[in-house]
Write a protein that holds these residues in place. Structure first.
Motif, PDB file in Angstrom:
ATOM      1  N   PHE A  25       0.811  -1.217   0.000  1.00 15.24           N
ATOM      2  CA  PHE A  25       0.000   0.000   0.000  1.00 15.24           C
ATOM      3  C   PHE A  25       0.844   1.267   0.000  1.00 15.24           C
ATOM      4  CE2 PHE A  25       0.415   1.230   4.387  1.00 15.24           C
ATOM      5  CZ  PHE A  25       0.205   0.126   5.193  1.00 15.24           C
ATOM      6  N   GLY A  26       2.057   1.130  -0.576  1.00 16.96           N
ATOM      7  CA  GLY A  26       2.789   2.317  -0.977  1.00 16.96           C
ATOM      8  C   GLY A  26       3.694   2.939   0.043  1.00 16.96           C
ATOM      9  N   ARG A  27       4.034   2.213   1.108  1.00 12.39           N
ATOM     10  CA  ARG A  27       4.987   2.791   2.063  1.00 12.39           C
ATOM     11  C   ARG A  27       6.335   3.017   1.397  1.00 12.39           C
ATOM     12  NH1 ARG A  27       4.280   5.386   6.360  1.00 12.39           N
ATOM     13  NH2 ARG A  27       3.001   3.776   7.307  1.00 12.39           N
ATOM     14  N   PHE A  28       6.763   2.048   0.587  1.00  9.99           N
ATOM     15  CA  PHE A  28       8.006   2.150  -0.169  1.00  9.99           C
ATOM     16  C   PHE A  28       7.739   1.713  -1.609  1.00  9.99           C
ATOM     17  CE2 PHE A  28       9.353   0.922   4.182  1.00  9.99           C
ATOM     18  CZ  PHE A  28       9.991   2.108   4.524  1.00  9.99           C
ATOM     19  N   PRO A  29       8.611   2.101  -2.564  1.00  8.79           N
ATOM     20  CA  PRO A  29       8.470   1.601  -3.933  1.00  8.79           C
ATOM     21  C   PRO A  29       8.524   0.077  -3.937  1.00  8.79           C
ATOM     22  CG  PRO A  29      10.052   3.409  -3.832  1.00  8.79           C
ATOM     23  CD  PRO A  29       9.705   3.067  -2.416  1.00  8.79           C
ATOM     24  N   SER A  30       7.662  -0.541  -4.746  1.00  7.30           N
ATOM     25  CA  SER A  30       7.569  -1.992  -4.660  1.00  7.30           C
ATOM     26  C   SER A  30       6.936  -2.598  -5.893  1.00  7.30           C
ATOM     27  CB  SER A  30       6.737  -2.374  -3.436  1.00  7.30           C
ATOM     28  OG  SER A  30       6.483  -3.756  -3.417  1.00  7.30           O
ATOM     29  N   ALA A  31       7.235  -3.887  -6.075  1.00 10.58           N
ATOM     30  CA  ALA A  31       6.582  -4.654  -7.126  1.00 10.58           C
ATOM     31  C   ALA A  31       5.363  -5.385  -6.588  1.00 10.58           C
ATOM     32  CB  ALA A  31       7.565  -5.655  -7.721  1.00 10.58           C
ATOM     33  N   VAL A  32       5.088  -5.269  -5.286  1.00 10.99           N
ATOM     34  CA  VAL A  32       3.938  -5.935  -4.674  1.00 10.99           C
ATOM     35  C   VAL A  32       2.675  -5.141  -4.992  1.00 10.99           C
ATOM     36  CG1 VAL A  32       2.901  -6.765  -2.527  1.00 10.99           C
ATOM     37  CG2 VAL A  32       5.389  -6.835  -2.818  1.00 10.99           C
ATOM     38  N   GLU A  33       1.700  -5.772  -5.630  1.00  7.28           N
ATOM     39  CA  GLU A  33       0.475  -5.092  -6.017  1.00  7.28           C
ATOM     40  C   GLU A  33      -0.477  -4.952  -4.827  1.00  7.28           C
ATOM     41  OE1 GLU A  33      -0.038  -3.792  -8.893  1.00  7.28           O
ATOM     42  OE2 GLU A  33       1.754  -4.574  -9.893  1.00  7.28           O
ATOM     43  N   ALA A  34      -1.252  -3.864  -4.811  1.00  3.36           N
ATOM     44  CA  ALA A  34      -2.223  -3.650  -3.735  1.00  3.36           C
ATOM     45  C   ALA A  34      -3.257  -4.766  -3.688  1.00  3.36           C
ATOM     46  CB  ALA A  34      -2.906  -2.293  -3.917  1.00  3.36           C
ATOM     47  N   GLU A  35      -3.510  -5.382  -4.852  1.00  3.94           N
ATOM     48  CA  GLU A  35      -4.490  -6.466  -4.911  1.00  3.94           C
ATOM     49  C   GLU A  35      -4.036  -7.705  -4.151  1.00  3.94           C
ATOM     50  OE1 GLU A  35      -3.546  -4.651  -7.484  1.00  3.94           O
ATOM     51  OE2 GLU A  35      -5.406  -3.518  -7.781  1.00  3.94           O
ATOM     52  N   ALA A  36      -2.740  -7.750  -3.765  1.00 10.12           N
ATOM     53  CA  ALA A  36      -2.221  -8.902  -3.026  1.00 10.12           C
ATOM     54  C   ALA A  36      -2.644  -8.879  -1.562  1.00 10.12           C
ATOM     55  CB  ALA A  36      -0.693  -8.940  -3.118  1.00 10.12           C
ATOM     56  N   ILE A  37      -3.188  -7.764  -1.105  1.00 13.73           N
ATOM     57  CA  ILE A  37      -3.585  -7.651   0.301  1.00 13.73           C
ATOM     58  C   ILE A  37      -4.846  -8.468   0.553  1.00 13.73           C
ATOM     59  CG2 ILE A  37      -4.254  -6.076   2.140  1.00 13.73           C
ATOM     60  CD1 ILE A  37      -2.717  -3.877   0.696  1.00 13.73           C
ATOM     61  N   VAL A  38      -4.812  -9.268   1.596  1.00 18.14           N
ATOM     62  CA  VAL A  38      -5.937 -10.123   1.980  1.00 18.14           C
ATOM     63  C   VAL A  38      -6.360  -9.765   3.396  1.00 18.14           C
ATOM     64  CG1 VAL A  38      -6.671 -12.499   2.429  1.00 18.14           C
ATOM     65  CG2 VAL A  38      -5.168 -11.999   0.497  1.00 18.14           C
ATOM     66  N   PHE A  39      -7.666  -9.705   3.624  1.00 19.39           N
ATOM     67  CA  PHE A  39      -8.212  -9.444   4.960  1.00 19.39           C
ATOM     68  C   PHE A  39      -8.714 -10.756   5.538  1.00 19.39           C
ATOM     69  CE2 PHE A  39     -11.924  -8.460   7.671  1.00 19.39           C
ATOM     70  CZ  PHE A  39     -11.335  -7.619   8.605  1.00 19.39           C
ATOM     71  N   TYR A  40      -8.081 -11.213   6.626  1.00 22.77           N
ATOM     72  CA  TYR A  40      -8.514 -12.426   7.312  1.00 22.77           C
ATOM     73  C   TYR A  40      -9.453 -12.032   8.457  1.00 22.77           C
ATOM     74  CZ  TYR A  40      -5.622 -15.726   4.788  1.00 22.77           C
ATOM     75  OH  TYR A  40      -5.090 -16.526   3.800  1.00 22.77           O
ATOM     76  N   ALA A  41     -10.730 -12.318   8.277  1.00 27.81           N
ATOM     77  CA  ALA A  41     -11.741 -11.986   9.287  1.00 27.81           C
ATOM     78  C   ALA A  41     -11.747 -13.046  10.371  1.00 27.81           C
ATOM     79  CB  ALA A  41     -13.118 -11.888   8.643  1.00 27.81           C
ATOM     80  N   PHE A  42     -11.678 -12.597  11.631  1.00 27.09           N
ATOM     81  CA  PHE A  42     -11.739 -13.561  12.734  1.00 27.09           C
ATOM     82  C   PHE A  42     -12.862 -13.274  13.730  1.00 27.09           C
ATOM     83  CE2 PHE A  42      -7.858 -10.866  13.605  1.00 27.09           C
ATOM     84  CZ  PHE A  42      -8.441  -9.996  14.510  1.00 27.09           C
ATOM     85  N   ASP A  43     -13.630 -12.208  13.487  1.00 30.35           N
ATOM     86  CA  ASP A  43     -14.749 -11.936  14.382  1.00 30.35           C
ATOM     87  C   ASP A  43     -15.798 -11.116  13.642  1.00 30.35           C
ATOM     88  OD1 ASP A  43     -16.279 -11.896  16.756  1.00 30.35           O
ATOM     89  OD2 ASP A  43     -14.484 -11.619  17.979  1.00 30.35           O
TER      90      ASP A  43
END
Length: 323
Positions: free
Chosen positions: A111-129
């Protein structure tokens, strides 16, 4: 439990949807609890978030109450497809590495803290409650009931919102396996307890290594031009910050340059700690470093500290407090 409807003929009252809920926080303990009233989960290495689903909008709030919806577009888009009118999901946003483990550094890059090849779409939300659902506040229910309502919403999904699996197992064995697989640790939860904001014994965390957050109060330049040699770290003691040593490992050459550039924008002539070091460059105490370490020295300094990532202090990052 049947979902409440908005019709006036309902017998059950409609609970107003909270604008924000302070999260339930796990207490650090040395070993997993025992007994049938405990369930276990993987301890995710990411950002704690609450996903608020309302008619016409989705809000994603951080632990400190900041609206970060724009930083997690894939999670917001997936939340709109859950088929609920109103809901509040509690969970953790992560990025998984090639081994399937959550990686905090990769999340920051996504999510853009540093330059990166990691896409924002790679972020996953694990719901636990699940804290609220279609007009009903679920916090008064025991965890086992909240999980029973959560699982049909997110179990088996492969999108940006997924279920954090609950494990009914021997805590000691689950902890051993988690550490053997390189995970950060595990979380233990009392299945019969309601949801309570703040830190309490009903949620416990057991970590494979000691890991805490410390305020970055400066740095020492590397002998390599433009690189970072060492972060200078501080813990809270009452209302003050106290120097607890430095951290000189845990980053790549690329990240070393990026951190150096970021910190140079925060240089100050008024140190936040009482410290005199020949090569120290002091910075405003606005960033928090996540640090993994083995122990404390006799004079109150971190032993074998390794950098894991940074957070913004303004977002209620939990800075280690000295007693």
């Amino acid at each position: 439990m049947a979902r409440a409807s908005s019709k006036k003929t309902d017998v059950a009252p409609i609970d107003p949807m909270p604008a924000r809920i302070d999260p339930c926080l796990a207490t650090l303990v040395d070993k997993p609890p025992k007994g049938p009233d405990w369930a276990f989960e993987v301890k995710w290495d990411g950002y704690r978030l609450a996903v608020h689903i309302e008619p016409g909008r989705v809000r994603i709030l951080t632990r400190g109450g900041y609206d970060w919806t724009e930083r997690f577009p894939s999670i917001a888009d997936d939340a709109r497809r859950l088929g609920v009118k109103t809901a509040i999901l509690d969970g953790e946003a992560v990025v998984l590495n090639d081994q399937g483990r959550s990686d905090f550094g990769m999340l920051q890059r996504a999510f853009g803290r540093f330059p990166s090849a990691v896409e924002a779409e790679a972020i996953v939300f694990y719901a636990f409650d699940l804290l609220y659902l279609d007009g009903r506040d679920l916090r008064r229910l025991p965890l086992r009931e909240r999980r029973r309502l959560l699982e049909p919403l997110v179990a088996g999904r492969e999108g940006a919102i997924r279920l954090s699996e609950e494990v009914q197992a021997d805590g000691d064995e689950f902890f051993r396996v988690a550490c053997a697989h390189g995970l950060e640790g595990i979380i233990a939860k009392r299945v019969e307890k309601p949801y309570r904001s703040g830190r309490g014994e009903w949620w416990q965390k057991i970590t494979c290594k000691r890991r805490d957050s410390f305020v970055i109060v400066g740095f020492e330049p590397s002998t390599v031009p433009g690189h970072l040699g060492r972060l200078l770290l501080a813990a809270r003691k009452g209302e003050e910050l106290v120097y607890v040593g430095g951290c000189g490992t845990g980053w790549s050459n690329e990240l070393s340059r990026e951190l150096r550039k970021l910190l140079e924008e925060m240089v100050t002539k008024s140190p936040a700690v009482n410290l005199r070091r020949k090569n120290a460059v002091f910075t405003e105490p606005v960033l928090v470093a996540e640090v993994e370490y083995r122990a404390w020295t006799d004079d109150g300094k971190l032993r074998h500290a390794s950098f894991k990532g940074i957070r913004e202090r303004a977002d209620d990052a939990a800075v280690f407090a000295l007693t």
